[in-house]
Scaffold this active site. Structure first.
Site, PDB file in Angstrom:
ATOM      1  N   PRO A   1      -1.871  -6.462  -3.233  1.00  0.00           N
ATOM      2  CA  PRO A   1      -1.369  -6.804  -1.896  1.00  0.00           C
ATOM      3  C   PRO A   1      -2.262  -6.222  -0.797  1.00  0.00           C
ATOM      4  CG  PRO A   1       0.379  -5.894  -3.267  1.00  0.00           C
ATOM      5  CD  PRO A   1      -0.907  -5.675  -3.992  1.00  0.00           C
ATOM      6  N   GLU A   2      -2.604  -7.055   0.164  1.00  0.00           N
ATOM      7  CA  GLU A   2      -3.337  -6.605   1.340  1.00  0.00           C
ATOM      8  C   GLU A   2      -2.380  -6.713   2.535  1.00  0.00           C
ATOM      9  OE1 GLU A   2      -7.243  -8.399   1.622  1.00  0.00           O
ATOM     10  OE2 GLU A   2      -7.331  -8.707  -0.537  1.00  0.00           O
TER      11      GLU A   2
ATOM     12  N   ARG B   1       2.208  -2.011 -13.699  1.00  0.00           N
ATOM     13  CA  ARG B   1       0.990  -1.272 -14.099  1.00  0.00           C
ATOM     14  C   ARG B   1       0.935   0.127 -13.487  1.00  0.00           C
ATOM     15  NH1 ARG B   1      -4.097  -5.136 -13.708  1.00  0.00           N
ATOM     16  NH2 ARG B   1      -5.005  -3.392 -14.857  1.00  0.00           N
TER      17      ARG B   1
END
Ligand code: ZN
Length: 283
Positions: free
Chosen positions: A2-3, A113
């Protein structure tokens, strides 16, 4: 990963669901997502009300009462899911932290993760941390003048420069590649090699591509979903990122992937020419 646009989309989805709720208890299932010990973390937020949800760079910021700030860096696969009393959500596959609310319901931090990180700050610690980040690219602080001056001092390849959160907050590899394409700048050039016109074009391209992606609720690549579990729609509008060997949408030339600084960058060799090559071409 995500940016800025994906974090902003998550913030907007969360706000209506959690602001005003008070944390009764917190369960840390995966302590490795915390920057603190679970004991410190849980004690620092116990009993506090959520007074706001905002964003700084790529981070989701949960404001807790007047005294504390919870920063959530979503890493590769982090997500925040508000659940009503007894509600389940199919997106909650790897719960890492559960924040339970007074009166029922909870907010779940899920992370398959576990590259994401959560940290609670007091107000002073938060402003110290936030001050170390660069300007917000959708704010007035991100001006042509500030940007051009900041580029001039650096020999770093411009793509890496854009990824450095101390230079500008919220840009990652997807939107760096896209902004450089729009500005017609090769990502391998040094920051200080950009002319004033190129710097202005790049500053505007960064703002525009991020704003358009916010409007499209982000880009969905693999695991990213917003707080409602919906996919972002910016993906089909990418010009270069992830499009190796496909024809440039502007000129038809095959998009090229180059690897430097341990990261891929994508460019159109015709639309983003290396300046020396251009100079050598006959008039
Ligand atoms: Zn092209």
């Amino acid at each position: 990963m995500p940016e800025l646009p994906e974090a902003e989309t998550i913030v907007r989805g969360l706000r209506g669901n959690v602001v005003g709720r008070r944390i009764s208890s917190t369960t840390v299932i995966r302590p490795d997502v915390l920057d603190q010990t679970p004991g410190q973390f849980v004690r620092a937020i116990k009993g506090l009300p959520i007074s706001g949800v905002s964003r700084r760079g790529k981070n989701v910021i949960i404001e807790l009462g007047p005294s504390a700030v919870l920063k959530v860096n979503l890493g590769m696969t982090g997500g925040l899911f508000p659940l009503g009393r007894g509600e389940r959500n199919s997106g909650v596959t790897h719960p890492a932290v559960r924040f339970r609310f007074v009166g029922g319901g909870q907010l779940v931090y899920n992370d398959a993760r576990r590259f994401g990180r959560l940290r609670v700050f007091d107000q002073q610690g938060w402003s110290d941390w936030s001050d170390r980040l660069g300007p917000e690219p959708l704010s007035r602080d991100f001006s042509d003048r500030q940007f051009a001056e900041s580029l001039r001092a650096s020999r770093t390849p411009i793509r890496n420069w854009l990824l450095d959160q101390r230079r500008v907050a919220g840009v990652g590899n997807i939107y760096a590649s896209e902004a450089l394409f729009r500005a017609r700048v090769d990502p391998r050039r040094s920051a200080r090699s950009l002319s004033t016109d190129e710097a202005g074009a790049l500053r505007r391209a960064v703002t525009e591509v991020l704003q358009e992606a916010v409007d499209a609720r982000g880009t969905t690549i693999r695991d990213y979903k917003d707080a409602d579990g919906a996919a972002g729609s910016f993906g089909p509008r990418l010009h270069v990122y992830g499009r190796e060997a496909k024809p440039c949408r502007a000129c038809g030339t095959a998009i090229v992937r180059v690897v430097f600084g341990n990261r891929s960058a994508f460019l159109c060799p015709a639309c983003q020419p290396w300046p020396e090559m251009t100079a050598r071409q006959p008039a």
